[in-house]
Design an enzyme around this catalytic site. Structure first.
Site, PDB file in Angstrom:
ATOM      1  N   LYS A  44      -0.217 -28.120 -27.832  1.00 43.87           N
ATOM      2  CA  LYS A  44      -0.270 -26.650 -27.758  1.00 43.87           C
ATOM      3  C   LYS A  44       0.733 -26.020 -28.721  1.00 43.87           C
ATOM      4  O   LYS A  44       0.413 -25.090 -29.440  1.00 43.87           O
ATOM      5  CB  LYS A  44       0.023 -26.152 -26.334  1.00 43.87           C
ATOM      6  CG  LYS A  44      -0.930 -26.672 -25.279  1.00 43.87           C
ATOM      7  CD  LYS A  44      -0.650 -26.067 -23.905  1.00 43.87           C
ATOM      8  CE  LYS A  44       0.709 -26.428 -23.359  1.00 43.87           C
ATOM      9  NZ  LYS A  44       0.833 -27.823 -22.907  1.00 43.87           N
ATOM     10  N   ARG A 119       1.174 -21.144 -16.016  1.00 42.25           N
ATOM     11  CA  ARG A 119       1.094 -22.522 -15.528  1.00 42.25           C
ATOM     12  C   ARG A 119       0.735 -22.581 -14.040  1.00 42.25           C
ATOM     13  O   ARG A 119       0.577 -23.656 -13.499  1.00 42.25           O
ATOM     14  CB  ARG A 119       2.451 -23.197 -15.729  1.00 42.25           C
ATOM     15  CG  ARG A 119       2.511 -24.151 -16.919  1.00 42.25           C
ATOM     16  CD  ARG A 119       3.922 -24.699 -16.997  1.00 42.25           C
ATOM     17  NE  ARG A 119       4.050 -25.909 -17.737  1.00 42.25           N
ATOM     18  CZ  ARG A 119       4.425 -25.994 -19.008  1.00 42.25           C
ATOM     19  NH1 ARG A 119       4.640 -24.899 -19.689  1.00 42.25           N
ATOM     20  NH2 ARG A 119       4.571 -27.165 -19.598  1.00 42.25           N
ATOM     21  N   ARG A 158       7.441 -38.457 -28.904  1.00 47.83           N
ATOM     22  CA  ARG A 158       8.242 -37.237 -29.079  1.00 47.83           C
ATOM     23  C   ARG A 158       9.660 -37.444 -28.533  1.00 47.83           C
ATOM     24  O   ARG A 158      10.627 -36.951 -29.101  1.00 47.83           O
ATOM     25  CB  ARG A 158       7.558 -36.064 -28.367  1.00 47.83           C
ATOM     26  CG  ARG A 158       8.232 -34.719 -28.628  1.00 47.83           C
ATOM     27  CD  ARG A 158       7.393 -33.569 -28.170  1.00 47.83           C
ATOM     28  NE  ARG A 158       7.433 -33.408 -26.725  1.00 47.83           N
ATOM     29  CZ  ARG A 158       6.730 -32.496 -26.046  1.00 47.83           C
ATOM     30  NH1 ARG A 158       5.917 -31.686 -26.689  1.00 47.83           N
ATOM     31  NH2 ARG A 158       6.826 -32.394 -24.738  1.00 47.83           N
ATOM     32  N   ARG A 164      14.007 -35.107 -26.431  1.00 51.46           N
ATOM     33  CA  ARG A 164      13.911 -34.118 -25.353  1.00 51.46           C
ATOM     34  C   ARG A 164      14.209 -34.799 -24.033  1.00 51.46           C
ATOM     35  O   ARG A 164      13.627 -35.835 -23.717  1.00 51.46           O
ATOM     36  CB  ARG A 164      12.508 -33.492 -25.352  1.00 51.46           C
ATOM     37  CG  ARG A 164      12.525 -32.072 -25.872  1.00 51.46           C
ATOM     38  CD  ARG A 164      11.156 -31.496 -25.947  1.00 51.46           C
ATOM     39  NE  ARG A 164      10.549 -31.296 -24.631  1.00 51.46           N
ATOM     40  CZ  ARG A 164       9.450 -30.578 -24.443  1.00 51.46           C
ATOM     41  NH1 ARG A 164       8.875 -29.978 -25.472  1.00 51.46           N
ATOM     42  NH2 ARG A 164       8.940 -30.443 -23.246  1.00 51.46           N
ATOM     43  N   ARG A 175       5.713 -34.446 -14.826  1.00 53.33           N
ATOM     44  CA  ARG A 175       5.137 -33.264 -15.475  1.00 53.33           C
ATOM     45  C   ARG A 175       3.619 -33.291 -15.403  1.00 53.33           C
ATOM     46  O   ARG A 175       2.971 -32.258 -15.272  1.00 53.33           O
ATOM     47  CB  ARG A 175       5.633 -33.163 -16.912  1.00 53.33           C
ATOM     48  CG  ARG A 175       7.090 -32.715 -16.945  1.00 53.33           C
ATOM     49  CD  ARG A 175       7.744 -32.991 -18.262  1.00 53.33           C
ATOM     50  NE  ARG A 175       7.174 -32.188 -19.304  1.00 53.33           N
ATOM     51  CZ  ARG A 175       7.182 -32.554 -20.584  1.00 53.33           C
ATOM     52  NH1 ARG A 175       7.717 -33.695 -20.941  1.00 53.33           N
ATOM     53  NH2 ARG A 175       6.665 -31.772 -21.487  1.00 53.33           N
TER      54      ARG A 175
HETATM   55  P1  ADP Z   1       5.004 -29.113 -22.860  1.00 56.84           P
HETATM   56  O1  ADP Z   1       4.689 -28.383 -24.118  1.00 56.84           O
HETATM   57  O2  ADP Z   1       5.381 -30.511 -23.111  1.00 56.84           O
HETATM   58  O3  ADP Z   1       3.939 -28.946 -21.834  1.00 56.84           O
HETATM   59  P2  ADP Z   1       6.923 -27.034 -22.398  1.00 56.84           P
HETATM   60  O4  ADP Z   1       7.808 -27.146 -23.568  1.00 56.84           O
HETATM   61  O5  ADP Z   1       5.862 -25.990 -22.407  1.00 56.84           O
HETATM   62  O6  ADP Z   1       6.280 -28.464 -22.166  1.00 56.84           O
HETATM   63  O7  ADP Z   1       7.772 -26.801 -21.059  1.00 56.84           O
HETATM   64  C1  ADP Z   1       8.880 -27.610 -20.738  1.00 56.84           C
HETATM   65  C2  ADP Z   1       9.333 -27.315 -19.299  1.00 56.84           C
HETATM   66  O8  ADP Z   1       9.711 -25.934 -19.163  1.00 56.84           O
HETATM   67  C3  ADP Z   1       8.284 -27.539 -18.211  1.00 56.84           C
HETATM   68  O9  ADP Z   1       8.179 -28.884 -17.805  1.00 56.84           O
HETATM   69  C4  ADP Z   1       8.826 -26.616 -17.104  1.00 56.84           C
HETATM   70  O10 ADP Z   1       9.919 -27.190 -16.420  1.00 56.84           O
HETATM   71  C5  ADP Z   1       9.352 -25.410 -17.885  1.00 56.84           C
HETATM   72  N1  ADP Z   1       8.298 -24.373 -18.059  1.00 56.84           N
HETATM   73  C6  ADP Z   1       7.790 -23.942 -19.234  1.00 56.84           C
HETATM   74  N2  ADP Z   1       6.860 -22.996 -19.039  1.00 56.84           N
HETATM   75  C7  ADP Z   1       6.767 -22.815 -17.703  1.00 56.84           C
HETATM   76  C8  ADP Z   1       5.981 -21.990 -16.851  1.00 56.84           C
HETATM   77  N3  ADP Z   1       5.081 -21.135 -17.348  1.00 56.84           N
HETATM   78  N4  ADP Z   1       6.182 -22.065 -15.512  1.00 56.84           N
HETATM   79  C9  ADP Z   1       7.083 -22.896 -14.986  1.00 56.84           C
HETATM   80  N5  ADP Z   1       7.855 -23.712 -15.722  1.00 56.84           N
HETATM   81  C10 ADP Z   1       7.713 -23.687 -17.068  1.00 56.84           C
END
Ligand code: ADP
Length: 218
Positions: A44, A119, A158, A164, A175
């Site tokens: 994404k 989310r 990654r 990370r 996750r």
């Molecule tokens: P990825 O792109 O790998 O799915 P992100 O970088 O979007 O992960 O998000 C990393 C972390 O930040 C998530 O695992 C969560 O803990 C938090 N997070 C990000 N966006 C949200 C959201 N909309 N609601 C709740 N937690 C979030």
């Protein structure tokens, strides 16, 4: 007392005319709101940057926003650090507040690419309300389809490259569990609105980008 009533009436008239101007201006502007949807590791972030650049839209990554807060050690960052490191979701209340303030900063944007938000169903409903108040709506949801083995492979890679702290095997599993429990059900929410499209998310970055661009109904 009469002057008070007149004053109030005038203020009310000025306010309502200002509000209607705001709504008319906003509805005339054809703001495009795109949600890039998919599990962790679907790509994404990579694709959202490219789409935002091509269409001159604002890219909003809640993950990036939260990581920046953690990195700077702000009160918000301190609050969310352990939750993120465990692979859990940050509370809806916090996310919705963050979103409102980011959205206000860019109220004249031509469009948004939401990456990592919404989310949960609660977040999706709040986003709809927020956009509706400005006479806008989510125009499209593009879902990047990637199978689970490939996702885990990508996330581990990654972890090696970017270090990370939420990319260890244990946390990755968490996750994905969160994704299936809270985020995946949103597919149905957007399908019912008729704005949900799936795009194959495996292959070259540019090929996937092309498929996404073709799917955007601008
Ligand atoms: P990825 O792109 O790998 O799915 P992100 O970088 O979007 O992960 O998000 C990393 C972390 O930040 C998530 O695992 C969560 O803990 C938090 N997070 C990000 N966006 C949200 C959201 N909309 N609601 C709740 N937690 C979030």
């Amino acid at each position: 007392m009469a002057w008070i009533t007149t004053d109030r009436a005038e203020i009310f008239l000025i306010f309502t005319s200002w509000m209607s101007k705001l709504i008319i201006t906003n509805s005339k502007r054809n703001m495009f709101n795109l949600i890039l949807f998919g599990p962790p590791g679907a790509g994404k972030g990579t694709q959202a940057v490219k789409i935002a650049e091509k269409f001159n839209w604002v890219h909003i990554s809640t993950g990036d926003i939260l990581r920046a807060e953690v990195g700077q050690g702000t009160p918000l960052g301190i609050q969310v650090k352990t939750v993120m490191e465990a692979g859990h979701l940050v509370s809806d209340e916090l996310l919705i507040e963050i979103m409102k303030s980011v959205f206000l900063k860019h109220e004249h944007a031509e469009g948004f690419v939401f990456d990592g938000f919404p989310r949960t169903l609660n977040q999706a409903q709040e986003l709809d309300k927020m956009l509706c108040r400005l006479n806008h709506s989510v125009k499209q949801v593009l879902s990047l389809e990637v199978d689970e083995d490939e996702l885990v492979k990508r996330l581990l890679k990654r972890a090696m490259e970017q270090g990370r702290t939420d990319d260890t095997e244990e946390v990755i599993k968490n996750r994905l569990v969160q994704y299936h429990a809270h985020t995946k059900p949103l597919q149905q929410y957007y399908r019912e609105k008729g704005i949900y499209t799936e795009v194959h998310g495996v292959g070259g970055i540019n090929d996937i980008f092309e498929s996404l661009c073709k799917a955007i109904k601008k």
